[in-house]
Scaffold this motif. Sequence first.
Motif, short mmCIF file in Angstrom:
data_model
loop_
_atom_site.label_atom_id
_atom_site.label_comp_id
_atom_site.label_asym_id
_atom_site.label_seq_id
_atom_site.Cartn_x
_atom_site.Cartn_y
_atom_site.Cartn_z
N PHE A 155 27.43 36.85 29.13
CA PHE A 155 27.52 38.26 28.72
C PHE A 155 28.91 38.83 29.02
CE2 PHE A 155 27.13 42.70 30.17
CZ PHE A 155 26.83 43.30 28.96
N CYS A 156 29.45 38.51 30.20
CA CYS A 156 30.79 39.00 30.56
C CYS A 156 31.85 38.44 29.61
CB CYS A 156 31.11 38.61 32.00
SG CYS A 156 30.03 39.38 33.24
N VAL A 157 31.73 37.17 29.25
CA VAL A 157 32.70 36.56 28.35
C VAL A 157 32.60 37.18 26.96
CG1 VAL A 157 33.39 34.40 27.23
CG2 VAL A 157 32.77 34.41 29.63
N ALA A 158 31.38 37.41 26.48
CA ALA A 158 31.20 37.98 25.14
C ALA A 158 31.73 39.42 25.07
CB ALA A 158 29.72 37.94 24.76
N ASP A 165 39.85 45.68 25.96
CA ASP A 165 40.66 46.74 26.53
C ASP A 165 39.86 47.98 26.93
OD1 ASP A 165 42.96 45.22 26.10
OD2 ASP A 165 43.16 45.95 24.04
N HIS A 166 38.54 47.91 26.86
CA HIS A 166 37.73 49.06 27.22
C HIS A 166 37.80 49.29 28.72
CE1 HIS A 166 34.53 52.00 27.11
NE2 HIS A 166 33.86 51.31 28.02
N CYS A 167 38.13 50.52 29.14
CA CYS A 167 38.29 50.85 30.56
C CYS A 167 36.94 51.24 31.13
CB CYS A 167 39.30 51.99 30.71
SG CYS A 167 39.60 52.45 32.44
N LEU A 168 36.52 50.56 32.19
CA LEU A 168 35.27 50.86 32.86
C LEU A 168 35.42 51.87 33.99
CD1 LEU A 168 33.81 47.24 33.08
CD2 LEU A 168 33.23 49.01 31.43
N ARG A 177 39.11 46.97 33.48
CA ARG A 177 38.75 46.80 32.07
C ARG A 177 37.78 45.63 31.92
NH1 ARG A 177 42.40 49.94 29.18
NH2 ARG A 177 44.36 50.42 30.27
N ASN A 178 37.24 45.51 30.71
CA ASN A 178 36.30 44.42 30.45
C ASN A 178 36.93 43.06 30.62
OD1 ASN A 178 34.07 46.05 29.88
ND2 ASN A 178 34.59 46.22 27.71
N THR A 179 38.22 42.95 30.37
CA THR A 179 38.89 41.66 30.51
C THR A 179 38.98 41.20 31.96
OG1 THR A 179 40.88 40.44 29.84
CG2 THR A 179 41.20 42.67 30.71
N HIS A 180 38.79 42.13 32.93
CA HIS A 180 38.85 41.77 34.34
C HIS A 180 37.48 41.44 34.92
CE1 HIS A 180 42.36 44.84 34.10
NE2 HIS A 180 42.82 43.62 33.85
N ILE A 181 36.41 41.72 34.18
CA ILE A 181 35.06 41.60 34.73
C ILE A 181 34.68 40.15 35.08
CG2 ILE A 181 32.61 41.88 34.19
CD1 ILE A 181 34.02 44.40 35.09
N PRO A 182 34.93 39.13 34.24
CA PRO A 182 34.47 37.77 34.59
C PRO A 182 35.01 37.29 35.93
CG PRO A 182 35.07 37.86 32.28
CD PRO A 182 35.50 39.17 32.87
N LEU A 183 36.30 37.41 36.17
CA LEU A 183 36.87 36.91 37.42
C LEU A 183 36.49 37.81 38.59
CD1 LEU A 183 38.65 34.69 38.59
CD2 LEU A 183 40.62 36.16 38.25
N THR A 184 36.44 39.12 38.37
CA THR A 184 36.05 40.03 39.45
C THR A 184 34.63 39.77 39.91
OG1 THR A 184 37.55 41.71 38.54
CG2 THR A 184 35.86 42.46 40.09
N LEU A 185 33.73 39.57 38.95
CA LEU A 185 32.34 39.29 39.30
C LEU A 185 32.20 37.94 39.99
CD1 LEU A 185 29.51 40.43 39.16
CD2 LEU A 185 29.23 39.37 36.91
N LEU A 186 33.03 36.98 39.63
CA LEU A 186 33.00 35.67 40.30
C LEU A 186 33.36 35.82 41.78
CD1 LEU A 186 32.80 32.60 40.35
CD2 LEU A 186 35.16 32.50 39.53
N VAL A 187 34.39 36.58 42.07
CA VAL A 187 34.77 36.81 43.47
C VAL A 187 33.64 37.52 44.23
CG1 VAL A 187 36.42 38.00 44.97
CG2 VAL A 187 37.22 36.86 42.89
N PHE A 241 42.64 35.09 33.88
CA PHE A 241 43.27 35.07 35.19
C PHE A 241 44.33 36.17 35.27
CE2 PHE A 241 41.57 30.90 34.45
CZ PHE A 241 41.07 30.49 35.68
N PRO A 242 44.77 36.50 36.49
CA PRO A 242 45.85 37.49 36.63
C PRO A 242 47.12 37.03 35.92
CG PRO A 242 44.76 37.13 38.74
CD PRO A 242 44.22 36.10 37.79
N SER A 243 47.95 38.00 35.56
CA SER A 243 49.15 37.70 34.79
C SER A 243 50.09 36.76 35.53
CB SER A 243 49.88 39.01 34.45
OG SER A 243 50.20 39.74 35.63
N GLN A 244 50.08 36.78 36.87
CA GLN A 244 50.97 35.90 37.62
C GLN A 244 50.56 34.43 37.49
OE1 GLN A 244 49.45 38.54 38.83
NE2 GLN A 244 51.06 40.01 39.36
N LEU A 245 49.26 34.17 37.29
CA LEU A 245 48.77 32.79 37.20
C LEU A 245 48.62 32.31 35.77
CD1 LEU A 245 45.98 32.92 39.94
CD2 LEU A 245 48.32 32.08 40.18
#
Length: 379
Positions: A155-158, A165-168, A177-187, A241-245
């Motif tokens: 669901f997070c990937v979809a 770009d939707h801001c939560l 944003r939605n693009t940060h949710i998969p990795l944030t939820l994993l942590v 992943f973060p822009s640095q990685l």
Amino acid sequence: MAAPRVSSLQHSKFPIIRDHFAVAIGKSSVVVKTVAVLVTIGYFFSFITSAIPYITVTPGYVMPPNFRVYSFIFYSFVELHFWHVLADISVIVLFGKLLEPLWGAPDMLLFFVINSLGVGILTAFLYFFFYLVTLNEAYLFSVHIYGMAGYVAGFCVAVKQVMPDHCLATLPFGKLRNTHIPLTLLVFIIIMNLSGVLPGSYPYMYIMGLIVSWIYLRFYQKHTNGNRGDMAENFSFASFFPSQLQPLVAVISNSIFSVFVKVKLCNKPQRKYDVSSPTTITVTLPGTEPHDAERRKQLALKALNERLNKPESTLNWPSLDDDGPVSPTAAATSASGDAGAVTGPALAAPPASQIATPGFKDGSPSAANQSMGPSQENV
């Protein structure tokens, strides 16, 4: 005095939340209702202790001689805690509200089946790998794989694919944003797992759910225009992943993808050039839906309009034309100089009705030029 207020507030909000939840389920499709009912039934079956090894995936029992491969069908509907059931049903309802209108009920059901089977099989093979490395039989017979952690990841990937770009929320360190949710939820899941709130297999199932759902949506999902997958740049594996990685992850993921293309597991994306266009050459990548391109176009136009509508400070530069408008500073200076130079009475200009312009009534330019004085012709 504070405790009764809190309890009364909770009791007053609980019926409202329950009513909204019931309305959301009531308006959902048959697929959403069916999955929600199966998750509820699986929770009640979890109270039968002797049934857990049969309805959950135990890596040692899916191989011969037991060969309980049917557990890959039932394991995702089993939960041992009621709050896990509520979380799963909430994700299912949200999936139906946000993505089912875009995909349709059959595609949503297909995504659920592929995600569920893929996560169960890959997680079981992961525990087989742990056993081969450690030779610890607990990884084979003491581990129970169950729950919808993989579907939550899907669901997070979809959602990242459809609305990246939707801001939560706006946090002190930036916008979530939605693009940060998969990795944030994993942590967050790893932290909850280390604290003992989530079972040991939950993080592995979530990671496998991310991989399976991304591969399906990236390369294999069939769209209405006949194309498959989504080759958009903001849906690449490095974008999780973060822009640095991202540069490092892009090199690794591209290398793995090149190997899969060589062994014919994936098809290399083909670019289509429209040379019939008279002005520009149109490049089309397979998997890019027209409505996705239109949505990104509207977002870009909205951001551009907001930037253009911002008030900008304009400076009043002096005009180079003697007859043009004069800036307020220059007008004040000129007025003060004229006041000091003229000592006699002020001369009033005659009204416009008294100025004779012979030959100009017919509107011809030649008549206008004849009425102008010699000093006006040089301007």
